[in-house]
Design a protein around this motif. Structure first.
Motif, mmCIF file in Angstrom:
data_model
loop_
_atom_site.group_PDB
_atom_site.id
_atom_site.type_symbol
_atom_site.label_atom_id
_atom_site.label_comp_id
_atom_site.label_asym_id
_atom_site.label_seq_id
_atom_site.Cartn_x
_atom_site.Cartn_y
_atom_site.Cartn_z
ATOM 1 N N GLY A 70 -92.556 37.007 24.731
ATOM 2 C CA GLY A 70 -93.412 38.133 25.040
ATOM 3 C C GLY A 70 -93.969 38.026 26.438
ATOM 4 O O GLY A 70 -93.676 37.091 27.194
ATOM 5 N N ILE A 83 -90.584 44.829 21.111
ATOM 6 C CA ILE A 83 -91.549 43.725 21.144
ATOM 7 C C ILE A 83 -92.563 43.934 22.275
ATOM 8 O O ILE A 83 -93.776 43.790 22.081
ATOM 9 C CB ILE A 83 -90.831 42.374 21.323
ATOM 10 C CG1 ILE A 83 -89.983 42.058 20.088
ATOM 11 C CG2 ILE A 83 -91.842 41.257 21.572
ATOM 12 C CD1 ILE A 83 -89.061 40.879 20.277
ATOM 13 N N ILE A 84 -92.067 44.266 23.461
ATOM 14 C CA ILE A 84 -92.958 44.490 24.607
ATOM 15 C C ILE A 84 -93.898 45.661 24.334
ATOM 16 O O ILE A 84 -95.107 45.590 24.599
ATOM 17 C CB ILE A 84 -92.134 44.745 25.894
ATOM 18 C CG1 ILE A 84 -91.268 43.526 26.239
ATOM 19 C CG2 ILE A 84 -93.053 45.109 27.057
ATOM 20 C CD1 ILE A 84 -92.051 42.247 26.466
ATOM 21 N N GLU A 135 -96.640 44.527 21.887
ATOM 22 C CA GLU A 135 -97.684 43.710 22.508
ATOM 23 C C GLU A 135 -98.615 44.560 23.379
ATOM 24 O O GLU A 135 -99.839 44.416 23.318
ATOM 25 C CB GLU A 135 -97.054 42.598 23.340
ATOM 26 C CG GLU A 135 -96.363 41.525 22.524
ATOM 27 C CD GLU A 135 -95.931 40.341 23.362
ATOM 28 O OE1 GLU A 135 -95.774 39.250 22.802
ATOM 29 O OE2 GLU A 135 -95.749 40.503 24.594
#
Length: 255
Positions: A84, A116-117, A120
């Motif tokens: 991440g 995922i990015i 986050e």
């Protein structure tokens, strides 16, 4: 990875993995098959194990008839398939393994990485629309209840189904329920999520934990759970039931 025989490693009670899996299944209102098995190899008795379905297999079965992008990630030690963003210089960068699907081409890898990015960054912005918020609330309550010192940073599974992240599977509880002597693991007080090792947890956990929205939901859900699943009587009866039903097998294991 369809079915796993799990040993008890350091857990001399032989109960932790069983009781924790059963409890989380009650949280999710989902029947999960996990039971004690005697293991015999070539006529040699090897002791008592738990026979259970691997999270990857459980996830695969749950998405069989779902169209669109679905995947299962595990937060654990490296090497990682993805890392991440560096969200806070004082905290580790989250590392993710792709547990399912088993084979991912470059195109799908990039799509998963982007999800995922986005996940986050959304959490940092306190935009919780990307997650099934109730599943994260349950996971925090569950992890803190059993004082799992590995929670949040090891053996933690993130599901992505229907364009949302959730936590639907849990794993490995040898070092919970008062077993470890590090990070206050033996103490019934304090929380793992904001303990001395919090900088080893992905930073987005701190955003969730400190959010007023999450705090409110955690209090409400915990209050409800204490009326039934997590009542003192219910917990005590569950532990006793597992122990007395399997005491003879446990005695044989140690013998």
């Amino acid at each position: 990875k369809k079915n796993i025989l799990t040993s008890f490693y350091v857990d001399k009670s032989l109960i932790r993995n069983k009781i924790c899996q059963d409890l989380f299944s009650l949280f999710k209102n989902k029947e999960r098959s996990i039971d004690y098995s005697h293991l015999i190899i070539n006529d040699n008795y090897e002791g008592l194990y738990l026979l259970c379905e691997h999270p990857e297999e459980d996830f695969k079965n749950s998405v069989e008839n779902i169209s669109g992008l679905s995947f299962l990630l595990q937060i654990d030690r490296g090497p990682h398939d993805f890392e991440g963003a560096k969200l806070n210089p004082n905290y580790v960068r989250a590392g993710y393994h792709i547990e399912y699907p088993n084979k991912v081409n470059n195109f799908h890898q990039k799509k998963i990485n982007k999800k995922i990015i986005d996940f986050e960054q959304s959490i940092i912005a306190q935009d919780f629309s990307v997650i099934d918020i109730n599943s994260f609330v349950d996971f925090i309550i569950f992890s803190e209840l059993i004082k799992n010192t590995d929670a949040y940073r090891l053996n933690t599974y993130l599901s992505f189904i229907n364009n949302k992240f959730s936590i639907d599977y849990v794993w490995d509880f040898d070092l919970s329920c008062g077993a470890p002597f590090y990070n206050d693991g033996f103490s019934p007080k304090n929380f793992v999520i904001n303990s001395d090792i919090k900088t080893a947890l992905p930073y987005w956990w701190q955003i969730l934990w400190s959010s007023e929205v999450f705090q409110k939901k955690i209090k409400e859900r915990y209050s409800d759970l204490r009326k039934n699943i997590l009542s003192a009587d219910s917990l005590q009866n569950r532990v006793n039931k597992i122990y007395f039903a399997n005491k003879e097998s446990m005695d044989l294991n140690f013998e």
